[in-house]
Design an enzyme around this catalytic site. Structure first.
Site, PDB file in Angstrom:
ATOM      1  N   GLY A  12       0.127   9.012  15.141  1.00 12.25           N
ATOM      2  CA  GLY A  12      -0.505   7.775  15.582  1.00 12.25           C
ATOM      3  C   GLY A  12      -0.871   7.687  17.054  1.00 12.25           C
ATOM      4  CG  ASN A  14      -6.696   9.474  17.828  1.00 13.39           C
ATOM      5  OD1 ASN A  14      -7.549   9.450  18.709  1.00 13.39           O
ATOM      6  ND2 ASN A  14      -6.249  10.600  17.294  1.00 13.39           N
ATOM      7  CG  LEU A  94     -11.087   6.483   2.277  1.00  9.37           C
ATOM      8  CD1 LEU A  94     -11.906   5.769   3.353  1.00  9.37           C
ATOM      9  CD2 LEU A  94      -9.948   5.595   1.788  1.00  9.37           C
ATOM     10  CG  ASN A 108     -12.446  10.430  10.337  1.00 12.11           C
ATOM     11  OD1 ASN A 108     -11.245  10.153  10.445  1.00 12.11           O
ATOM     12  ND2 ASN A 108     -12.872  11.678  10.180  1.00 12.11           N
ATOM     13  CG  HIS A 110     -13.443  16.113  12.460  1.00 11.15           C
ATOM     14  ND1 HIS A 110     -12.584  16.378  11.420  1.00 11.15           N
ATOM     15  CD2 HIS A 110     -13.908  17.308  12.883  1.00 11.15           C
ATOM     16  CE1 HIS A 110     -12.543  17.686  11.213  1.00 11.15           C
ATOM     17  NE2 HIS A 110     -13.344  18.263  12.090  1.00 11.15           N
ATOM     18  CG  ASP A 147     -21.146  10.233   3.927  1.00  9.29           C
ATOM     19  OD1 ASP A 147     -20.126  10.959   3.827  1.00  9.29           O
ATOM     20  OD2 ASP A 147     -22.255  10.660   4.291  1.00  9.29           O
ATOM     21  N   GLY A 149     -18.796  11.984   1.367  1.00  8.72           N
ATOM     22  CA  GLY A 149     -18.458  13.383   1.651  1.00  8.72           C
ATOM     23  C   GLY A 149     -17.311  13.494   2.644  1.00  8.72           C
ATOM     24  CG  ASP A 151     -14.819  15.785   8.398  1.00 13.10           C
ATOM     25  OD1 ASP A 151     -14.281  14.675   8.529  1.00 13.10           O
ATOM     26  OD2 ASP A 151     -14.174  16.846   8.328  1.00 13.10           O
TER      27      ASP A 151
END
Ligand code: GRF
Length: 201
Positions: A12, A14, A94, A108, A110, A147, A149, A151
């Site tokens: 955590g 971030n 998700l 997100n 990455h 979305d 997919g 990344d």
């Protein structure tokens, strides 16, 4: 006030960067309504509690399918009128139903410059191991929309970080976090809250 939820699975840091940025005024007009985890032992939950932020944790193994798990998750976000979902080291993919429901409202962080070192299997230290194996001299971090997919969603912002002689996956991960992730994720949230980056499209 932008109502956000932060989703976490691990340490955590971030999340902490977001909490600190709200505290220092680097992020304005934003409230973390709650922190969600798929791992009840995540240290990130302790960070949330220390900051007085409500937490919810649901374990995937208590549900028959990803659909029923995501449905249970969805109801947590719906009942709190969450406007933006922030994945900050969240290690659960998700379902398309979930990403469709919050289309353009999930972001997100990455730890690489997408499209390098991303997609299936590229999470945590694996990303930095792959970067070192390839011998790249520059890596970094990316904030992107989520979305269906892995990344693949539209890129919001990126920041580059130099690889240094003698780097290990651990030292590189730390530098990418300090010099990129903890900066660009709060910045992106602040821009969304200020209406400079549009969501829900
Ligand atoms: C970060 O490197 C993030 O980019 C990645 O997972 C890590 C999570 O770290 N997706 P933390 O839990 O925020 O400390």
């Amino acid at each position: 006030m932008l109502k956000i939820a932060v989703l976490v699975s691990g340490g955590g840091t971030n999340l902490q960067a977001i909490i600190d940025a709200i505290g220092s005024g680097k992020i304005t007009n934003t409230k973390i309504e709650f922190v969600f985890s798929n791992n009840k032992n995540a240290y990130a939950l302790t960070r949330a509690m220390n900051a007085g932020i409500p937490t919810v944790s649901l374990s995937r193994k208590d549900y028959d399918s990803v659909e029923s798990y995501d449905k249970a998750m969805l109801s947590e976000f719906k009942k709190r009128d969450i406007e933006l979902i922030v994945l900050a080291g969240f290690l659960h993919n998700l379902s398309p139903e979930f990403t469709e429901e919050y289309k353009g409202r999930i972001i997100n962080i990455h730890p690489s410059l997408i499209p390098s070192f991303c997609g299936k299997g590229f999470y945590g230290l694996h990303v930095h191991e792959a970067a070192l194996e390839k011998g790249v001299k520059v890596t970094g971090a990316t904030v992107h929309f989520v979305d269906a997919g892995i990344d693949t969603g539209r890129i919001i912002t990126q920041k580059a970080v130099y690889v240094e002689e003698g780097d290990t996956p651990e030292t590189l991960q730390r530098r990418v976090m300090e010099n990129a992730e903890w900066i660009i994720l709060p910045e992106a949230i602040n821009k969304i809250a200020a209406g400079e980056i549009r969501i829900g499209e």
